[in-house]
Design a protein around this motif. Sequence first.
Motif, PDB file in Angstrom:
ATOM      1  N   PRO A  50       0.803  -1.225   0.000  1.00 48.87           N
ATOM      2  CA  PRO A  50       0.000   0.000   0.000  1.00 48.87           C
ATOM      3  C   PRO A  50       0.835   1.273   0.000  1.00 48.87           C
ATOM      4  O   PRO A  50       0.453   2.258  -0.634  1.00 48.87           O
ATOM      5  N   SER A  51       1.975   1.269   0.687  1.00 47.54           N
ATOM      6  CA  SER A  51       2.811   2.472   0.749  1.00 47.54           C
ATOM      7  C   SER A  51       3.309   2.890  -0.627  1.00 47.54           C
ATOM      8  O   SER A  51       3.573   4.076  -0.864  1.00 47.54           O
ATOM      9  N   GLU A  52       3.435   1.940  -1.549  1.00 43.71           N
ATOM     10  CA  GLU A  52       3.839   2.252  -2.919  1.00 43.71           C
ATOM     11  C   GLU A  52       2.621   2.556  -3.796  1.00 43.71           C
ATOM     12  O   GLU A  52       2.672   3.438  -4.656  1.00 43.71           O
ATOM     13  N   MET A  53       1.519   1.825  -3.562  1.00 50.40           N
ATOM     14  CA  MET A  53       0.337   1.988  -4.399  1.00 50.40           C
ATOM     15  C   MET A  53      -0.278   3.381  -4.291  1.00 50.40           C
ATOM     16  O   MET A  53      -0.878   3.867  -5.260  1.00 50.40           O
ATOM     17  N   VAL A  54      -0.156   4.012  -3.120  1.00 44.21           N
ATOM     18  CA  VAL A  54      -0.820   5.312  -2.918  1.00 44.21           C
ATOM     19  C   VAL A  54      -0.003   6.484  -3.446  1.00 44.21           C
ATOM     20  O   VAL A  54      -0.490   7.620  -3.449  1.00 44.21           O
ATOM     21  N   LYS A  55       1.209   6.235  -3.887  1.00 47.04           N
ATOM     22  CA  LYS A  55       2.030   7.332  -4.418  1.00 47.04           C
ATOM     23  C   LYS A  55       1.524   7.745  -5.793  1.00 47.04           C
ATOM     24  O   LYS A  55       1.032   6.923  -6.572  1.00 47.04           O
ATOM     25  N   SER A  56       1.692   9.019  -6.100  1.00 48.32           N
ATOM     26  CA  SER A  56       1.181   9.554  -7.362  1.00 48.32           C
ATOM     27  C   SER A  56       1.880   8.945  -8.573  1.00 48.32           C
ATOM     28  O   SER A  56       1.320   8.934  -9.669  1.00 48.32           O
ATOM     29  N   ASP A  57       3.105   8.444  -8.398  1.00 48.92           N
ATOM     30  CA  ASP A  57       3.844   7.889  -9.534  1.00 48.92           C
ATOM     31  C   ASP A  57       3.761   6.363  -9.608  1.00 48.92           C
ATOM     32  O   ASP A  57       4.521   5.739 -10.350  1.00 48.92           O
ATOM     33  N   TRP A  58       2.827   5.748  -8.845  1.00 43.80           N
ATOM     34  CA  TRP A  58       2.700   4.287  -8.894  1.00 43.80           C
ATOM     35  C   TRP A  58       2.329   3.856 -10.298  1.00 43.80           C
ATOM     36  O   TRP A  58       1.322   4.308 -10.860  1.00 43.80           O
ATOM     37  N   CYS A  59       3.118   2.975 -10.867  1.00 43.57           N
ATOM     38  CA  CYS A  59       2.936   2.544 -12.256  1.00 43.57           C
ATOM     39  C   CYS A  59       2.444   1.095 -12.285  1.00 43.57           C
ATOM     40  O   CYS A  59       3.074   0.208 -11.709  1.00 43.57           O
ATOM     41  N   HIS A  60       1.333   0.865 -12.972  1.00 45.05           N
ATOM     42  CA  HIS A  60       0.752  -0.473 -13.040  1.00 45.05           C
ATOM     43  C   HIS A  60       1.663  -1.438 -13.796  1.00 45.05           C
ATOM     44  O   HIS A  60       1.793  -2.609 -13.404  1.00 45.05           O
ATOM     45  N   LEU A  61       2.300  -0.955 -14.838  1.00 39.72           N
ATOM     46  CA  LEU A  61       3.183  -1.823 -15.618  1.00 39.72           C
ATOM     47  C   LEU A  61       4.428  -2.188 -14.809  1.00 39.72           C
ATOM     48  O   LEU A  61       4.876  -3.339 -14.827  1.00 39.72           O
ATOM     49  N   ALA A  62       4.976  -1.229 -14.068  1.00 36.17           N
ATOM     50  CA  ALA A  62       6.141  -1.518 -13.224  1.00 36.17           C
ATOM     51  C   ALA A  62       5.768  -2.504 -12.124  1.00 36.17           C
ATOM     52  O   ALA A  62       6.539  -3.416 -11.797  1.00 36.17           O
ATOM     53  N   ALA A  63       4.566  -2.350 -11.550  1.00 36.02           N
ATOM     54  CA  ALA A  63       4.105  -3.281 -10.514  1.00 36.02           C
ATOM     55  C   ALA A  63       3.974  -4.689 -11.095  1.00 36.02           C
ATOM     56  O   ALA A  63       4.341  -5.683 -10.441  1.00 36.02           O
ATOM     57  N   ASN A 287       1.998   7.044 -19.017  1.00 33.86           N
ATOM     58  CA  ASN A 287       2.460   7.509 -20.323  1.00 33.86           C
ATOM     59  C   ASN A 287       2.182   6.499 -21.444  1.00 33.86           C
ATOM     60  O   ASN A 287       2.912   6.456 -22.437  1.00 33.86           O
ATOM     61  N   GLY A 288       1.132   5.687 -21.267  1.00 29.79           N
ATOM     62  CA  GLY A 288       0.718   4.769 -22.317  1.00 29.79           C
ATOM     63  C   GLY A 288       1.823   3.844 -22.801  1.00 29.79           C
ATOM     64  O   GLY A 288       2.632   3.342 -22.017  1.00 29.79           O
ATOM     65  N   ARG A 289       1.877   3.655 -24.102  1.00 28.99           N
ATOM     66  CA  ARG A 289       2.867   2.745 -24.691  1.00 28.99           C
ATOM     67  C   ARG A 289       4.290   3.287 -24.564  1.00 28.99           C
ATOM     68  O   ARG A 289       5.255   2.517 -24.610  1.00 28.99           O
ATOM     69  N   ALA A 290       4.431   4.589 -24.426  1.00 28.25           N
ATOM     70  CA  ALA A 290       5.770   5.183 -24.315  1.00 28.25           C
ATOM     71  C   ALA A 290       6.437   4.822 -22.990  1.00 28.25           C
ATOM     72  O   ALA A 290       7.654   4.726 -22.910  1.00 28.25           O
ATOM     73  N   GLY A 291       5.626   4.609 -21.953  1.00 32.32           N
ATOM     74  CA  GLY A 291       6.174   4.228 -20.648  1.00 32.32           C
ATOM     75  C   GLY A 291       6.642   5.412 -19.827  1.00 32.32           C
ATOM     76  O   GLY A 291       6.805   6.528 -20.333  1.00 32.32           O
ATOM     77  N   CYS A 292       6.845   5.174 -18.528  1.00 35.17           N
ATOM     78  CA  CYS A 292       7.337   6.206 -17.609  1.00 35.17           C
ATOM     79  C   CYS A 292       8.665   5.736 -17.009  1.00 35.17           C
ATOM     80  O   CYS A 292       9.135   4.628 -17.279  1.00 35.17           O
ATOM     81  N   VAL A 293       9.246   6.566 -16.180  1.00 31.45           N
ATOM     82  CA  VAL A 293      10.568   6.259 -15.626  1.00 31.45           C
ATOM     83  C   VAL A 293      10.552   4.965 -14.812  1.00 31.45           C
ATOM     84  O   VAL A 293      11.565   4.251 -14.745  1.00 31.45           O
ATOM     85  N   ASN A 294       9.415   4.621 -14.209  1.00 29.88           N
ATOM     86  CA  ASN A 294       9.361   3.435 -13.360  1.00 29.88           C
ATOM     87  C   ASN A 294       9.278   2.131 -14.163  1.00 29.88           C
ATOM     88  O   ASN A 294       9.894   1.135 -13.790  1.00 29.88           O
ATOM     89  N   CYS A 295       8.518   2.135 -15.255  1.00 23.70           N
ATOM     90  CA  CYS A 295       8.393   0.882 -16.025  1.00 23.70           C
ATOM     91  C   CYS A 295       9.472   0.740 -17.092  1.00 23.70           C
ATOM     92  O   CYS A 295       9.796  -0.375 -17.498  1.00 23.70           O
ATOM     93  N   LEU A 296      10.068   1.857 -17.514  1.00 23.54           N
ATOM     94  CA  LEU A 296      11.099   1.775 -18.541  1.00 23.54           C
ATOM     95  C   LEU A 296      12.351   1.057 -18.055  1.00 23.54           C
ATOM     96  O   LEU A 296      13.133   0.556 -18.857  1.00 23.54           O
ATOM     97  N   GLU A 297      12.550   1.001 -16.730  1.00 27.99           N
ATOM     98  CA  GLU A 297      13.724   0.302 -16.209  1.00 27.99           C
ATOM     99  C   GLU A 297      13.659  -1.205 -16.475  1.00 27.99           C
ATOM    100  O   GLU A 297      14.680  -1.896 -16.432  1.00 27.99           O
ATOM    101  N   PHE A 298      12.454  -1.711 -16.770  1.00 26.72           N
ATOM    102  CA  PHE A 298      12.310  -3.131 -17.069  1.00 26.72           C
ATOM    103  C   PHE A 298      12.400  -3.414 -18.568  1.00 26.72           C
ATOM    104  O   PHE A 298      12.332  -4.569 -18.983  1.00 26.72           O
ATOM    105  N   GLN A 299      12.523  -2.361 -19.345  1.00 24.93           N
ATOM    106  CA  GLN A 299      12.606  -2.530 -20.797  1.00 24.93           C
ATOM    107  C   GLN A 299      13.966  -3.082 -21.200  1.00 24.93           C
ATOM    108  O   GLN A 299      14.999  -2.604 -20.723  1.00 24.93           O
TER     109      GLN A 299
END
Length: 304
Positions: A50-63, A287-299
């Motif tokens: 929950p501590s991560e989910m409630v943050k404004s930058d929580w990314c579903h793809l990164a999760a 950021n849709g298909r472009a991704g954000c800083v949190n999910c791009l680390e898994f690219q």
Amino acid sequence: MASRVVKGGHRLTEYLAASKAAEPLWGDVQKYVLDRAAGPSYRRKDVMHPSEMVKSDWCHLAAYHRLRLQVDAPGRGKTTFTRENIFQEGHQTHSKWQNWFFEMKRLAGDWYCNACDDEFWADETPEHCHLCLAPSTCLIYAEVALEAPALRIAGKADGYSPLDHALIEIKTLGLGSLRYERPEFLERYMVDTEEHGKLPDLTRLWRDFRRPLPTAVRQVQLYMYLARHFEDLDLDRCIFFYDFKPTQETKSFTVTYDESMSDPLIEAAAAIVDCLATDTPPHCNHNGRAGCVNCLEFQEPKKK
């Protein structure tokens, strides 16, 4: 004895700075704390916190990727002596309040017994271990585990008082917290001084601090959702206790349960679990298909 190997990066910079401290003991304690922080993490990697989910930058793809790979959130291994010092102060503040509620017999939850090395749940403050009957002096409060297995969500509340029908959350408030979450509020109380430039008027700031920080409210609403729907706890509110670091003054606030605040997070968690079941990554919700800083680390890096 072989010398300890410290990996490169930010922690190495901190470690080397500690090695150059003028007072050896000061340097040694900094290195000790950093070494200890580099040890194994017991934070669960198979759930969403929950501590991560409630943050404004929580990314579903990164999760999704973190659950699939069972790895920590980015940056969790990075630390400094100051950060560890802040964490330790927070732990001590939690222990202080929990001990008082324990002595008042107003605390329920999970308890760890030093005598039998086991945990048990108690609806009332226990006078002895429910498993081996060791006295209360052997018991350590293990807080309130909250888990929704079907949604892959798990966290811990700081306390639960059945008599008050409430969860308990214990917070320390410093200028750093305000600077991060409510910078406009902090700026309102900055005053010019001749010797030190701009400084906060702590008396007025604390006087006008009248509600918990937004992230904390979102987190306890999710805690209350889990407590009511998955742990069958009788509660309708959460009581906050805020210790103000600069003056050690305390304020208490009450937040009533509002299920609508957690609905979007619950829906997102359910969608992520469905994606895991079908091995289909969701889109980045920032950021849709472009991704954000949190999910791009898994690219995967592109081949040259």
